[in-house]
Design an enzyme around this catalytic site. Structure first.
Site, short mmCIF file in Angstrom:
data_model
loop_
_atom_site.label_atom_id
_atom_site.label_comp_id
_atom_site.label_asym_id
_atom_site.label_seq_id
_atom_site.Cartn_x
_atom_site.Cartn_y
_atom_site.Cartn_z
N CYS A 163 0.84 -1.22 0.00
CA CYS A 163 0.00 0.00 0.00
C CYS A 163 0.87 1.26 0.00
O CYS A 163 0.35 2.37 -0.13
CB CYS A 163 -0.90 0.01 1.23
N CYS B 218 -1.93 3.94 8.14
CA CYS B 218 -3.32 4.20 8.51
C CYS B 218 -3.57 3.86 10.00
O CYS B 218 -2.69 3.33 10.68
CB CYS B 218 -4.20 3.28 7.66
N CYS C 77 -2.54 -4.58 6.90
CA CYS C 77 -1.88 -3.72 7.89
C CYS C 77 -1.26 -4.58 9.01
O CYS C 77 -0.19 -4.26 9.52
CB CYS C 77 -2.86 -2.71 8.47
FE1 FES Z 1 -1.18 0.82 4.44
FE2 FES Z 1 -2.88 0.17 6.43
S1 FES Z 1 -3.35 1.00 4.47
S2 FES Z 1 -0.74 -0.13 6.33
#
Ligand code: FES
Length: 153
Positions: free
Chosen positions: A54, A79, A123
């Site tokens: 991400c 996030c 995550c």
């Molecule tokens: Fe990247 Fe949660 S969206 S670590």
């Protein structure tokens, strides 16, 4: 005027909290809003930095004594769930032997947080992988301690 502002701010705060509770467990919200073990450990014995698919990055620092994780901390630019995951994975690692800490999985973090929505599962993987990197770093330096003096990571 100030009172009106205070009231509408409280209402907004409440509605944000209710929205979060619909999506995340209380544990996740707690670790996101009050992250444990946030920041760098000076003179650490192990360090890991991983950037997930991400694009978010996590760092984990370990202090190890007699083969046991005495302290663990994290940092992330990610996030809310990544903050909760970094907080939880460092909590899980603290007090464990290195071989026990190596076995901490994404599922362990997920279970300890009380689950996460499907699109936040990665995550927890970022947190578990960063812990593994920090342990790998610790083990590599243990074999070649001279590298620490040169700040080689
Ligand atoms: Fe990247 Fe949660 S969206 S670590």
């Amino acid at each position: 005027m100030t009172e009106e502002f205070d009231d509408s701010f409280k209402e907004l705060e409440q509605s944000v909290m209710e929205d979060m509770k619909r999506v995340y467990s209380e544990k996740t919200i707690d670790h996101f809003l009050s992250p444990r073990n946030l920041g760098e450990i000076p003179a650490h014995d192990g360090f890991g930095r991983v950037t997930g698919p991400c694009g978010d990055t996590m760092e984990i620092y370990l202090k190890v004594r007699d083969g046991r994780v005495m302290n663990a901390s994290f940092w992330t630019d990610g996030c809310g769930p990544s903050i909760a995951s970094g907080s939880m994975v460092t909590e899980l690692a603290k007090g464990k032997s290195i071989s026990e800490a190596q076995k901490i999985t994404q599922q362990d973090v997920l279970d300890a947080l009380g689950g996460l929505p499907e699109d936040s599962l990665h995550c927890t993987l970022l947190a578990a992988n960063t812990l593994k990197e920090a342990i790998k770093d610790y083990l590599a330096f243990r074999k070649e301690p001279w590298k620490r003096a040169y700040g080689v990571h």
